[in-house]
Motif scaffolding. Sequence first.
Motif, PDB file in Angstrom:
ATOM      1  N   ALA A 206      -1.340  16.426 -13.505  1.00 58.49           N
ATOM      2  CA  ALA A 206      -0.414  16.284 -12.371  1.00 58.49           C
ATOM      3  C   ALA A 206       1.036  16.394 -12.827  1.00 58.49           C
ATOM      4  N   LEU A 207       1.347  15.790 -13.971  1.00 61.36           N
ATOM      5  CA  LEU A 207       2.727  15.808 -14.469  1.00 61.36           C
ATOM      6  C   LEU A 207       3.144  17.207 -14.906  1.00 61.36           C
ATOM      7  N   THR A 208       2.355  17.849 -15.723  1.00 60.33           N
ATOM      8  CA  THR A 208       2.776  19.116 -16.313  1.00 60.33           C
ATOM      9  C   THR A 208       2.830  20.238 -15.283  1.00 60.33           C
ATOM     10  N   ARG A 209       2.061  20.109 -14.206  1.00 60.48           N
ATOM     11  CA  ARG A 209       2.123  21.101 -13.125  1.00 60.48           C
ATOM     12  C   ARG A 209       3.050  20.677 -11.995  1.00 60.48           C
ATOM     13  N   VAL A 210       3.555  19.433 -12.071  1.00 56.55           N
ATOM     14  CA  VAL A 210       4.268  18.836 -10.936  1.00 56.55           C
ATOM     15  C   VAL A 210       3.445  19.128  -9.672  1.00 56.55           C
ATOM     16  N   ALA A 211       2.230  18.589  -9.687  1.00 56.07           N
ATOM     17  CA  ALA A 211       1.239  18.901  -8.653  1.00 56.07           C
ATOM     18  C   ALA A 211       1.748  18.539  -7.258  1.00 56.07           C
ATOM     19  N   PRO A 212       1.448  19.359  -6.258  1.00 56.07           N
ATOM     20  CA  PRO A 212       1.860  19.051  -4.882  1.00 56.07           C
ATOM     21  C   PRO A 212       1.265  17.729  -4.404  1.00 56.07           C
ATOM     22  N   ARG A 213       1.983  17.056  -3.533  1.00 54.99           N
ATOM     23  CA  ARG A 213       1.497  15.823  -2.944  1.00 54.99           C
ATOM     24  C   ARG A 213       0.659  16.150  -1.711  1.00 54.99           C
ATOM     25  N   SER A 214      -0.612  15.794  -1.741  1.00 55.13           N
ATOM     26  CA  SER A 214      -1.495  16.065  -0.605  1.00 55.13           C
ATOM     27  C   SER A 214      -1.300  15.050   0.511  1.00 55.13           C
ATOM     28  N   LEU A 215      -1.057  13.794   0.133  1.00 56.48           N
ATOM     29  CA  LEU A 215      -0.904  12.731   1.135  1.00 56.48           C
ATOM     30  C   LEU A 215      -0.022  11.639   0.542  1.00 56.48           C
ATOM     31  N   VAL A 216       0.864  11.105   1.368  1.00 60.35           N
ATOM     32  CA  VAL A 216       1.707   9.977   0.960  1.00 60.35           C
ATOM     33  C   VAL A 216       1.538   8.856   1.974  1.00 60.35           C
ATOM     34  N   ILE A 217       1.165   7.696   1.480  1.00 64.67           N
ATOM     35  CA  ILE A 217       1.030   6.493   2.311  1.00 64.67           C
ATOM     36  C   ILE A 217       2.087   5.498   1.852  1.00 64.67           C
ATOM     37  N   ALA A 218       2.849   4.961   2.784  1.00 64.62           N
ATOM     38  CA  ALA A 218       3.904   3.996   2.467  1.00 64.62           C
ATOM     39  C   ALA A 218       3.727   2.772   3.347  1.00 64.62           C
TER      40      ALA A 218
ATOM     41  N   GLU B 119       0.523  17.103   2.982  1.00 62.93           N
ATOM     42  CA  GLU B 119       0.720  18.462   2.473  1.00 62.93           C
ATOM     43  C   GLU B 119       2.199  18.848   2.411  1.00 62.93           C
ATOM     44  N   GLY B 120       3.001  17.889   1.935  1.00 57.38           N
ATOM     45  CA  GLY B 120       4.411  18.170   1.720  1.00 57.38           C
ATOM     46  C   GLY B 120       5.293  18.113   2.942  1.00 57.38           C
TER      47      GLY B 120
ATOM     48  N   ALA C 291       0.834  -1.204   0.000  1.00 57.63           N
ATOM     49  CA  ALA C 291       0.000   0.000   0.000  1.00 57.63           C
ATOM     50  C   ALA C 291       0.865   1.250   0.000  1.00 57.63           C
ATOM     51  N   ASP C 292       1.415   1.568  -1.162  1.00 55.70           N
ATOM     52  CA  ASP C 292       2.173   2.793  -1.401  1.00 55.70           C
ATOM     53  C   ASP C 292       1.304   3.680  -2.295  1.00 55.70           C
ATOM     54  N   ILE C 293       0.807   4.764  -1.745  1.00 54.55           N
ATOM     55  CA  ILE C 293      -0.213   5.565  -2.419  1.00 54.55           C
ATOM     56  C   ILE C 293       0.146   7.044  -2.303  1.00 54.55           C
ATOM     57  N   VAL C 294       0.038   7.755  -3.418  1.00 53.38           N
ATOM     58  CA  VAL C 294       0.261   9.192  -3.427  1.00 53.38           C
ATOM     59  C   VAL C 294      -1.021   9.867  -3.912  1.00 53.38           C
ATOM     60  N   LEU C 295      -1.529  10.811  -3.133  1.00 49.80           N
ATOM     61  CA  LEU C 295      -2.715  11.565  -3.518  1.00 49.80           C
ATOM     62  C   LEU C 295      -2.313  12.965  -3.953  1.00 49.80           C
ATOM     63  N   LEU C 296      -2.848  13.384  -5.101  1.00 55.62           N
ATOM     64  CA  LEU C 296      -2.521  14.690  -5.669  1.00 55.62           C
ATOM     65  C   LEU C 296      -3.807  15.409  -6.073  1.00 55.62           C
ATOM     66  N   ASP C 297      -3.835  16.711  -5.896  1.00 49.69           N
ATOM     67  CA  ASP C 297      -4.981  17.518  -6.301  1.00 49.69           C
ATOM     68  C   ASP C 297      -4.792  17.887  -7.764  1.00 49.69           C
TER      69      ASP C 297
END
Length: 399
Positions: A374-386, A394-395, A361-367
Amino acid sequence: MLIVSNVRPWGKAPVDLLIEAGVITEARPHRTVDRAEEASRVEVIDGRGLLALPGFVNAHAHVDKSWWGQPWVSYGGEDTTEGRIAHERAERDKYGIPSADGATRILREFLRHGTTATRSHVDVDLGTGLRGLHMVQEAAASLDGAIDVELVAFPQDGVLRRPGVLDLLDQAAAEGRISAIGGLDPATIDRDPVGQLDALFEIADRRQVGIDIHLHDHGDLGAFQYELLIERTRALGLAGRVNVSHGFALGELSGDVSEKMLNALAESGISWTTVAPVRSAPLPWQGMRNLGILLGLGTDGIRDLWSPFGDGDMLAIALGFARLHGLHTDADLTYAVELASSHAARFVDRDQHELKPGCRADIVLLDAQNVADALTRVAPRSLVIAGGRVVATEGEVIL
């Protein structure tokens, strides 16, 4: 149990991801948590309809070298491979390289950006011995499994030209600390491509480890060394266990020469990793994809004595790959992100790395609206689960 509710894997329909013991057990259509689940004290994270991606995989790093979080060090030394090696050897002790603290700082930066697994080359030489490997292992342990770290024993200062380095590589492999041994420009560093490769392949075959070799040489000289790699990989049956890092010459080949080389690489099961540096020749990525040649992305060194650049963000590396290779369509932009995540599973000894049952369960949530956004804006990471636990919000890393 943990439920990550209302997320959009790869921008698709909203689902709930059910997690137990650090593994995704179910990806069900999104619905309200029922009473039975509430009664069992299930922890629920509201994903708010955010885009969900698998944790990023940094397939080529040097976490032992970074001075991230320390006072700025100005770039110095000669701007050649030999010059960088000499400068690093002369200066590294001054900056406490390698150190467990330094490796921990950069691994935390990886997590902050959503990277949950990495393959890191670690210098093994007559000055440091195996100390760097021990320190990176200590750093990974301090994060309690939040980030998987695969290690490559890397002879940055050369192999044959430094008597004793082969013994260190063999010792590292014998101790079981590494998944692969490295090499470096056999023709221009050791000036003996056959000798270096024969020695590395002998250790790899005897110790049952892989080979991940840095090859910077351009043109015909680079291509010649690929041919030597292919011959030895086939002869020893090491398909799937040999990787070329950088391999700039591959993008410089053309026509029938390129096609023949790609076919030979595919048949021998040799993989490739790139950091997509500016001004390098674009790789023949479409041919590589069509032939099933495994391709991974990495950061290389980050703010070290080789370069002041980098911040550990694999989404930014994927964007660099997209720009270098002229990707524009949503499908191709998504492919660049897949290279930095799901497609890189084998680089960190995983059969599968996805948002599917059975996967860690490695999950990255992005707005973001979708993967291309997400790629072209290098969107901020809202939540990272490892590994099934929240490691950054929120970074900010919360370990």
